[in-house]
Design a protein around this motif. Structure first.
Motif, short mmCIF file in Angstrom:
data_model
loop_
_atom_site.label_atom_id
_atom_site.label_comp_id
_atom_site.label_asym_id
_atom_site.label_seq_id
_atom_site.Cartn_x
_atom_site.Cartn_y
_atom_site.Cartn_z
N CYS A 143 0.83 -1.22 0.00
CA CYS A 143 0.00 0.00 0.00
C CYS A 143 0.86 1.27 0.00
N GLU A 144 1.99 1.23 0.69
CA GLU A 144 2.89 2.39 0.66
C GLU A 144 3.19 2.72 -0.81
N ALA A 145 3.63 1.70 -1.54
CA ALA A 145 4.02 1.91 -2.93
C ALA A 145 2.83 2.29 -3.81
N TYR A 146 1.70 1.65 -3.56
CA TYR A 146 0.47 1.94 -4.32
C TYR A 146 0.09 3.41 -4.19
N PHE A 147 0.26 3.97 -3.00
CA PHE A 147 -0.14 5.36 -2.79
C PHE A 147 0.91 6.38 -3.19
N VAL A 148 2.19 6.04 -3.11
CA VAL A 148 3.19 7.09 -3.40
C VAL A 148 3.89 6.93 -4.74
N ASN A 149 3.80 5.75 -5.35
CA ASN A 149 4.44 5.56 -6.66
C ASN A 149 3.62 4.55 -7.46
N ARG A 150 2.41 4.94 -7.78
CA ARG A 150 1.47 4.03 -8.42
C ARG A 150 1.99 3.47 -9.75
N GLN A 151 2.66 4.32 -10.51
CA GLN A 151 3.15 3.91 -11.82
C GLN A 151 4.10 2.71 -11.72
N ARG A 152 5.09 2.84 -10.84
CA ARG A 152 6.06 1.75 -10.68
C ARG A 152 5.38 0.53 -10.04
N PHE A 153 4.50 0.79 -9.10
CA PHE A 153 3.79 -0.29 -8.42
C PHE A 153 2.96 -1.10 -9.42
N GLU A 154 2.32 -0.40 -10.35
CA GLU A 154 1.51 -1.06 -11.38
C GLU A 154 2.37 -1.99 -12.24
N ALA A 155 3.58 -1.53 -12.55
CA ALA A 155 4.49 -2.34 -13.35
C ALA A 155 4.96 -3.58 -12.59
N GLU A 156 5.14 -3.41 -11.28
CA GLU A 156 5.66 -4.52 -10.45
C GLU A 156 4.57 -5.50 -10.01
N PHE A 157 3.40 -4.96 -9.69
CA PHE A 157 2.33 -5.79 -9.12
C PHE A 157 0.99 -5.55 -9.82
N PRO A 158 0.90 -5.88 -11.12
CA PRO A 158 -0.34 -5.58 -11.84
C PRO A 158 -1.59 -6.22 -11.22
N ALA A 159 -1.43 -7.37 -10.59
CA ALA A 159 -2.60 -8.05 -10.02
C ALA A 159 -3.12 -7.36 -8.76
N LEU A 160 -2.24 -6.61 -8.09
CA LEU A 160 -2.66 -5.97 -6.84
C LEU A 160 -3.40 -4.65 -7.06
N VAL A 161 -3.16 -4.01 -8.20
CA VAL A 161 -3.77 -2.70 -8.44
C VAL A 161 -5.30 -2.76 -8.44
N PRO A 162 -5.92 -3.65 -9.22
CA PRO A 162 -7.40 -3.70 -9.16
C PRO A 162 -7.92 -4.11 -7.79
N LEU A 163 -7.18 -4.94 -7.10
CA LEU A 163 -7.60 -5.36 -5.75
C LEU A 163 -7.61 -4.16 -4.81
N LEU A 164 -6.52 -3.41 -4.79
CA LEU A 164 -6.43 -2.25 -3.90
C LEU A 164 -7.41 -1.16 -4.33
N ASP A 165 -7.55 -0.98 -5.65
CA ASP A 165 -8.54 0.00 -6.14
C ASP A 165 -9.94 -0.35 -5.66
N SER A 166 -10.27 -1.64 -5.65
CA SER A 166 -11.62 -2.05 -5.27
C SER A 166 -11.94 -1.65 -3.83
N PHE A 167 -10.91 -1.59 -3.00
CA PHE A 167 -11.13 -1.20 -1.60
C PHE A 167 -10.99 0.31 -1.40
N PHE A 168 -9.88 0.86 -1.90
CA PHE A 168 -9.60 2.27 -1.62
C PHE A 168 -10.34 3.26 -2.53
N ARG A 169 -10.79 2.77 -3.68
CA ARG A 169 -11.55 3.64 -4.59
C ARG A 169 -12.85 2.96 -4.95
#
Ligand code: ZN
Length: 251
Positions: free
Chosen positions: A223-249
């Motif tokens: 979550c640290e990375a998801y919130f402060v460096n989404r672009q790089r996080f998306e490249a590293e953990f594509p499966a986690l982005v929709p999961l975290l989006d579903s909760f935080f957005r």
């Protein structure tokens, strides 16, 4: 020293100069979508009047210190609301990392004492502890996806339904199971990469290896990375982005 805040009982708008300084020091906040910034400012102001800050070991809580923590702390709950943080009031800020004395009893009943270096700590139903040195440098460490404030506040969210387990409170059992299926798989894959890097000289991971110490830590570190460096996080953990989006957005 906390002068602006002390005068105010009700949440009012944060002074422009303080807000501008904050955005200049933390580019990951300044680069949020423009439509989000007024909400961030409003929630940070509410956070400041509902929480109590305590400086430890001589640290003075200035307006800038309190606002830096408030604005980063509310980022995860921007679309969820401050009620997620209503189980505690106190935020203790140390100047630097903290050496905590720990005690464990092993399976033979032998008690071991040791010291642990903490960047921060969150207690179930209790206060959050942070170190100003890491909070202060969060503008620079966003490149590595590192953010101590978000880390500790994600633990608070995780602990709303008991011991931290890498899953925030979700409305149904099915939602929880599908969350944990994704989180477990990503955690295991990350752990393997960290082990390969450490034991066999494999490529070092971008994400903080502390995330390999438990699924609850993986959730917080991700979550640290998801919130402060989404672009790089998306490249590293594509499966986690929709999961975290579903909760935080939530839609
Ligand atoms: Zn942690």
């Amino acid at each position: 020293m906390f002068s602006w805040l002390r005068k105010r009982r009700a949440a009012r708008d944060i002074p422009d100069s303080l807000w501008r300084d904050l955005l200049a020091r933390y580019p990951f906040l300044a680069s949020r979508p423009a439509a989000e910034l007024p909400r961030l400012r409003e929630l940070a102001a509410q956070f400041l009047v509902t929480k109590e800050f305590h400086g430890a070991n001589g640290l003075v809580i200035t307006d800038a210190v309190a606002l830096a923590i408030a604005a980063q702390a509310v980022l995860p709950v921007l679309n969820l609301g401050l009620a997620w943080y209503d189980d505690f009031v106190g935020i203790v800020v140390h100047p630097g990392e903290v050496l905590a004395r720990r005690t464990v009893t092993d399976e033979l009943g032998v008690v071991h004492h040791y010291n642990e270096v903490l960047a921060g700590e969150a207690m179930e139903g209790g206060p959050v502890m942070l170190n100003w040195s890491d909070v202060d440098s969060a503008g620079k460490t966003a490149e590595q996806g590192y953010n101590v404030v978000i880390h500790e506040f994600i633990h608070k969210i995780d602990m709303r339904d008991g011991a931290p387990d890498g899953c925030p409170p979700l409305p149904t059992r099915a939602a929880r199971e599908s969350w944990l299926a994704v989180m477990q798989a990503e955690y295991q894959a990350f752990r393997e990469k960290v082990i390969i890097a450490e034991r066999f000289g494999g490529e070092e991971t971008w994400l903080d290896t502390y995330g390999a110490t438990g699924i609850d830590e993986f959730f917080a570190v991700a979550c640290e990375a998801y919130f402060v460096n989404r672009q790089r996080f998306e490249a590293e953990f594509p499966a986690l982005v929709p999961l975290l989006d579903s909760f935080f957005r939530p839609a």
